[in-house]
Design an enzyme around this catalytic site. Structure first.
Site, short mmCIF file in Angstrom:
data_model
loop_
_atom_site.label_atom_id
_atom_site.label_comp_id
_atom_site.label_asym_id
_atom_site.label_seq_id
_atom_site.Cartn_x
_atom_site.Cartn_y
_atom_site.Cartn_z
N GLU A 1 -5.53 -81.47 7.85
CA GLU A 1 -4.65 -80.58 7.11
C GLU A 1 -5.42 -79.53 6.32
O GLU A 1 -6.64 -79.62 6.16
CB GLU A 1 -3.74 -81.39 6.20
CG GLU A 1 -4.46 -82.11 5.08
CD GLU A 1 -3.60 -83.17 4.43
OE1 GLU A 1 -3.46 -83.13 3.20
OE2 GLU A 1 -3.09 -84.06 5.15
N ASP B 1 -0.99 -91.51 -3.13
CA ASP B 1 -1.52 -90.70 -2.03
C ASP B 1 -2.05 -89.38 -2.59
O ASP B 1 -1.45 -88.32 -2.43
CB ASP B 1 -0.41 -90.44 -1.01
CG ASP B 1 -0.89 -89.66 0.20
OD1 ASP B 1 -2.11 -89.67 0.46
OD2 ASP B 1 -0.05 -89.02 0.86
N ARG C 1 -2.54 -79.69 10.92
CA ARG C 1 -1.41 -79.74 9.98
C ARG C 1 -1.57 -78.64 8.94
O ARG C 1 -2.66 -78.42 8.42
CB ARG C 1 -1.37 -81.10 9.29
CG ARG C 1 -0.41 -81.16 8.10
CD ARG C 1 -0.31 -82.54 7.53
NE ARG C 1 0.01 -82.50 6.10
CZ ARG C 1 0.28 -83.57 5.36
NH1 ARG C 1 0.27 -84.77 5.91
NH2 ARG C 1 0.55 -83.44 4.08
N ASP D 1 -6.22 -86.73 6.83
CA ASP D 1 -6.15 -85.95 5.59
C ASP D 1 -6.85 -84.60 5.76
O ASP D 1 -6.64 -83.90 6.74
CB ASP D 1 -6.73 -86.74 4.43
CG ASP D 1 -5.81 -87.87 3.98
OD1 ASP D 1 -4.60 -87.80 4.28
OD2 ASP D 1 -6.27 -88.82 3.34
N HIS E 1 -4.83 -85.83 12.91
CA HIS E 1 -4.50 -84.51 12.35
C HIS E 1 -5.31 -84.23 11.10
O HIS E 1 -5.60 -85.12 10.31
CB HIS E 1 -2.99 -84.34 12.12
CG HIS E 1 -2.35 -85.24 11.12
ND1 HIS E 1 -2.52 -85.11 9.77
CD2 HIS E 1 -1.48 -86.26 11.29
CE1 HIS E 1 -1.78 -86.01 9.14
NE2 HIS E 1 -1.16 -86.74 10.03
N ASP F 1 -3.88 -90.17 10.61
CA ASP F 1 -3.84 -89.18 9.53
C ASP F 1 -5.24 -89.09 8.94
O ASP F 1 -5.71 -89.99 8.25
CB ASP F 1 -2.83 -89.65 8.48
CG ASP F 1 -2.71 -88.69 7.30
OD1 ASP F 1 -3.49 -87.73 7.22
OD2 ASP F 1 -1.83 -88.93 6.44
N GLU G 1 4.13 -79.03 7.93
CA GLU G 1 4.67 -80.03 7.02
C GLU G 1 5.77 -79.45 6.14
O GLU G 1 5.71 -78.29 5.71
CB GLU G 1 3.55 -80.60 6.15
CG GLU G 1 3.98 -81.64 5.12
CD GLU G 1 4.53 -82.92 5.73
OE1 GLU G 1 5.51 -82.84 6.49
OE2 GLU G 1 3.99 -84.00 5.42
N TYR H 1 1.82 -94.30 14.72
CA TYR H 1 1.25 -93.39 13.73
C TYR H 1 0.66 -94.21 12.59
O TYR H 1 1.25 -95.21 12.16
CB TYR H 1 2.32 -92.45 13.19
CG TYR H 1 1.82 -91.48 12.14
CD1 TYR H 1 0.83 -90.54 12.45
CD2 TYR H 1 2.34 -91.49 10.85
CE1 TYR H 1 0.38 -89.64 11.50
CE2 TYR H 1 1.89 -90.60 9.89
CZ TYR H 1 0.91 -89.68 10.22
OH TYR H 1 0.45 -88.80 9.28
N ASN I 1 7.68 -84.26 11.00
CA ASN I 1 7.56 -85.42 10.13
C ASN I 1 8.92 -85.75 9.54
O ASN I 1 9.44 -85.02 8.70
CB ASN I 1 6.55 -85.13 9.02
CG ASN I 1 6.40 -86.29 8.05
OD1 ASN I 1 6.91 -87.39 8.28
ND2 ASN I 1 5.70 -86.06 6.96
N CYS J 1 0.39 -85.78 -1.54
CA CYS J 1 1.42 -86.11 -0.56
C CYS J 1 2.12 -84.83 -0.13
O CYS J 1 2.44 -83.97 -0.96
CB CYS J 1 2.42 -87.09 -1.16
SG CYS J 1 3.87 -87.40 -0.12
#
Length: 299
Positions: free
Chosen positions: A118, A62, A161, A91, A116, A89, A191, A48, A213, A126
């Site tokens: 989101e 982040d 996500r 985002d 992914h 990731d 998440e 990952y 996660n 974050c």
């Protein structure tokens, strides 16, 4: 030698097969290419690449400060050195649906097997911090449709996500997960769920694989792989664990070096030179050199 021999297409196909098998796919987070090689050496299913880790590695929080170019570059560096599939990731996809489409194609070119997207607003936060905001249903589903439509390799896994649990609760999370699956998501990533019962409820509501996660110091309890498997989780990530361990060890070593002037007391904790050489394949490079530079200049 140099880079992986398994093609990106083969990695995607293998990941698809693993997801279809129903087995729990375990993906520790790599903070650089070398740690990705260590993950492979230790026998895990994949790697990952966390946006939080990339931000931290750049010395940034982040909060959506990294760029698509930075994310694609780091994923390319990691994907090309390991035979394992890489989950990236991505985002929020770095903008509007057309930006999401470009993000997908850039990461596909970088060699990832999955990514992914989101549903947070831009700039994102974050996933385990308070104060997150999410977009509406229409925007969230447009992002996933754009991602699915943009991929050239149908085996590229698009994971949706959702961060809505911390904002509007579990029932809304389940409803959004269903909408994201209807939009074409191959898997869902709810998440910051707070219990095994919540994971089980989301999994029961969708007919695609679900990702958990297990990040330390967050809102989710750190469940074991057996616990997650028992409630139907299909993929588990540990995004920042290796970075946290490495940084903690580095800090201890630096404090010792500052006070004692030597790291002799830490030698037993260090990766030995021979193990590092084995990990990066020094012998393979040496054999390659010897096969070419096999002449001697006469006296």
């Amino acid at each position: 030698m140099l880079y992986a021999t398994t093609t990106a297409a083969e990695k995607r196909q293998r990941l698809r097969q693993r997801l279809a098998s129903g087995e729990l796919v375990q993906l520790p987070g790599a903070f650089n290419p070398l740690s990705a090689k260590l993950i492979e050496q230790c026998g895990f299913d994949g790697v990952y690449v966390s946006g939080a880790v990339l931000s931290a590695d750049l010395g940034l929080p982040d909060i959506g400060l990294t760029t698509l170019s930075e994310v694609a570059t780091r994923n390319r560096q990691i994907a090309r050195v390991t035979e394992l599939p890489v989950l990236a990731d991505a985002d929020t996809g770095f903008g509007e649906p057309i930006n999401v489409a470009r993000t997908v194609q850039e990461l596909e070119e970088a060699g990832v097997a999955a990514l992914h997207i989101e549903d947070q607003v831009n700039p994102k936060r974050c996933g385990h911090l308070d104060g997150k905001q999410v977009v509406d249903d229409a925007t969230a589903t447009k992002r996933i449709r754009a991602a699915v439509d943009a991929r050239r390799d149908p085996n590229l896994v698009v994971v949706a996500r959702t961060d809505i649990r911390a904002v509007e609760g579990l029932e809304v999370t389940i409803a959004r997960a269903k909408r994201l699956v209807d939009a074409g998501a191959d898997a869902v990533f709810p998440e910051a769920l707070e219990s095994l019962a919540e994971f089980e409820a989301v999994r029961a509501a969708v007919d695609v694989p679900m990702l958990a996660n297990m990040t330390e110091f967050g809102k989710s309890e750190l469940f074991t792989t057996d616990q997650l498997r028992d409630v139907g989780v299909n993929v588990v990530i540990w995004p920042v664990s290796l970075l946290r361990m490495a940084m903690s060890a580095a800090e201890r070593a630096l404090r010792t070096l500052r006070t004692e002037g030597t790291l002799v007391s830490h030698l037993e904790e260090m990766q030995h030179r021979r193990d590092l050489y084995d990990l990066v394949g020094y012998e393979d490079y040496n054999r390659f050199d010897e096969s070419i530079f096999n002449f001697r200049v006469a006296d």
